[in-house]
Design a protein around this motif. Structure first.
Motif, mmCIF file in Angstrom:
data_model
loop_
_atom_site.group_PDB
_atom_site.id
_atom_site.type_symbol
_atom_site.label_atom_id
_atom_site.label_comp_id
_atom_site.label_asym_id
_atom_site.label_seq_id
_atom_site.Cartn_x
_atom_site.Cartn_y
_atom_site.Cartn_z
ATOM 1 N N LEU A 1 0.819 -1.211 0.000
ATOM 2 C CA LEU A 1 0.000 0.000 0.000
ATOM 3 C C LEU A 1 0.855 1.264 0.000
ATOM 4 O O LEU A 1 0.537 2.242 -0.693
ATOM 5 N N VAL A 2 1.956 1.255 0.763
ATOM 6 C CA VAL A 2 2.863 2.405 0.768
ATOM 7 C C VAL A 2 3.443 2.617 -0.630
ATOM 8 O O VAL A 2 3.539 3.748 -1.130
ATOM 9 N N ASN A 3 3.833 1.488 -1.262
ATOM 10 C CA ASN A 3 4.363 1.557 -2.619
ATOM 11 C C ASN A 3 3.344 2.141 -3.578
ATOM 12 O O ASN A 3 3.654 3.014 -4.401
ATOM 13 N N PHE A 4 2.119 1.650 -3.472
ATOM 14 C CA PHE A 4 1.074 2.114 -4.384
ATOM 15 C C PHE A 4 0.776 3.591 -4.178
ATOM 16 O O PHE A 4 0.666 4.360 -5.144
ATOM 17 N N ILE A 5 0.646 4.022 -2.913
ATOM 18 C CA ILE A 5 0.366 5.439 -2.622
ATOM 19 C C ILE A 5 1.496 6.312 -3.146
ATOM 20 O O ILE A 5 1.259 7.383 -3.726
ATOM 21 N N SER A 6 2.749 5.847 -2.957
ATOM 22 C CA SER A 6 3.894 6.612 -3.457
ATOM 23 C C SER A 6 3.838 6.764 -4.969
ATOM 24 O O SER A 6 4.089 7.843 -5.513
ATOM 25 N N LEU A 7 3.498 5.666 -5.671
ATOM 26 C CA LEU A 7 3.409 5.717 -7.132
ATOM 27 C C LEU A 7 2.323 6.692 -7.595
ATOM 28 O O LEU A 7 2.538 7.489 -8.509
ATOM 29 N N VAL A 8 1.156 6.619 -6.952
ATOM 30 C CA VAL A 8 0.054 7.509 -7.334
ATOM 31 C C VAL A 8 0.438 8.963 -7.089
ATOM 32 O O VAL A 8 0.193 9.841 -7.934
ATOM 33 N N VAL A 9 1.061 9.246 -5.938
ATOM 34 C CA VAL A 9 1.484 10.615 -5.630
ATOM 35 C C VAL A 9 2.495 11.115 -6.665
ATOM 36 O O VAL A 9 2.403 12.251 -7.151
#
Length: 367
Positions: A178-186
């Motif tokens: 989830l941290v990875n995904f949020i970072s990618l979206v940001v």
């Protein structure tokens, strides 16, 4: 019907993924110009192709002829491979997002080169294996019997002694995911914002340059009509052209970091102009954003089911195991293995052109 549905899903995913990822590796790795972005896309396709040619066939054989494969060995190998490819692919996607962000926000500063991109793709395996090794000890296969008397081989964590460790392990994996995904979206939202602001600045500058140039031409025309030198109008026109070229070069240098130049043959088919450059840049950004979204959608159901199995009762597990949706959703990560080539084809006209050219060459060789 449950097993037939799962077999159909895995078979279609294997066929599309094998052909699609082989095309991606050939086109991005050999047909397109060498670049860090193309190298990272090629490495992503290699991870997905390994799943299509190793994991999926073993999964099909395990469903059709379960007595051939040692269940626990296959279970450990398959789950380890899923975890390793998921973590390694997420690292590569982060590297692509960082490269895109640096290219847009700081286009003149140093970025990732081809050798570093290759190193990132290879070295991503190390942390992936380091986080995935507990699967080898915790996962086993056990046969459970449904109320109807049907026997089902279940791959998972069946030893209650591992429950605490398993919860911690899956929580860490889910948290990192989830941290990875949020970072990618940001990252991609920031890139989109920078691009939109940059395009507004360019548009305003173009409008201002045109206004100044037109006013200068009119003024020089008035002076010429009253007896001034005729060459002044030509000079003002040349000044307008020079300003336009300067602005175009600046805009093009920014867009190249978002949309990589590809094969020379496909470039001949592209109409020139700033609208095309902006369209290509936007398509490249959209393409990687969709890859990121599909990455989340493909792994989240699998991770969710894994967490649910650790907390629910055996009766709930048995009731779920006999449904067709369970067999498909617990293998949701296969979607990531075949979806990327489809996204590239939808978002990139150059990729579609190269795919068509590849098939034309193949048919010519056969004939």
């Amino acid at each position: 019907m449950t097993e037939e549905s799962v077999l159909t899903y895995v078979g279609i995913a294997m066929a599309i993924g094998t052909i699609g990822n082989a095309l991606v590796i050939y086109i991005f790795g050999f047909r397109y110009r060498k670049s860090p972005f193309n190298m990272l896309i090629t490495i992503l396709a290699i991870y997905d192709l390994l799943s299509c040619i190793i994991h999926m066939p073993l999964d099909i054989v395990g469903m059709l002829l379960p007595e051939i494969l040692p269940h626990s060995i296959f279970c450990k190998a398959a789950c380890t491979m899923v975890s390793v490819t998921m973590i390694a692919a997420s690292i590569v996607l982060i590297a692509i997002a960082i490269m895109r962000y640096r290219g847009v926000s700081k286009p003149l500063s140093r970025n990732i080169d081809i050798r570093e991109a290759k190193g990132i793709g290879i070295l991503a395996i190390i942390p992936a294996v380091g986080l995935s090794w507990p699967i080898i000890f915790m996962f086993t296969t056990e046969t459970i019997t449904s109320k109807e008397g049907r026997k089902i081989a279940m791959c998972g964590i069946h030893d209650k002694a591992y429950t605490t460790y398993a919860l911690a392990f899956h929580s860490v994996l889910l948290g990192l995911f989830l941290v990875n995904f949020i970072s990618l979206v940001v990252f991609y939202l920031v890139i989109a914002r920078v691009m939109i602001n940059r395009n507004k600045v360019f548009a305003q500058k173009n409008k201002r340059n045109r206004s100044i140039a037109i006013a200068s031409i009119m003024e020089k025309s008035d002076q010429t009509s009253t007896g001034n030198t005729p060459g002044s109008t030509h000079d003002s026109k040349m000044g307008m052209i020079s300003a336009g070229k300067k602005n175009s070069i600046t805009q093009k240098s920014m867009s190249l970091f978002v949309h990589e130049p590809q094969s020379p043959k496909s470039e001949r088919l592209k109409p020139a102009g700033r609208c095309r450059e902006r369209s290509s840049a936007n398509n490249g950004l959209l393409m990687m954003f969709l890859v990121t979204i599909l990455f989340l959608c493909s792994y989240l159901p699998h991770l969710g089911y894994s967490m649910y199995f650790l907390l629910c009762s055996m009766d709930d597990i048995i009731n779920l195991a006999v449904t067709a949706s369970f067999g498909v959703l617990v293998r949701s990560y296969y979607m990531n293995s075949f979806s990327n080539p489809i996204i590239y084809a939808l978002c990139s006209g150059e990729f579609r052109f190269e795919v068509a050219e590849t098939f034309r060459r193949l048919f010519r060789l056969k004939s």
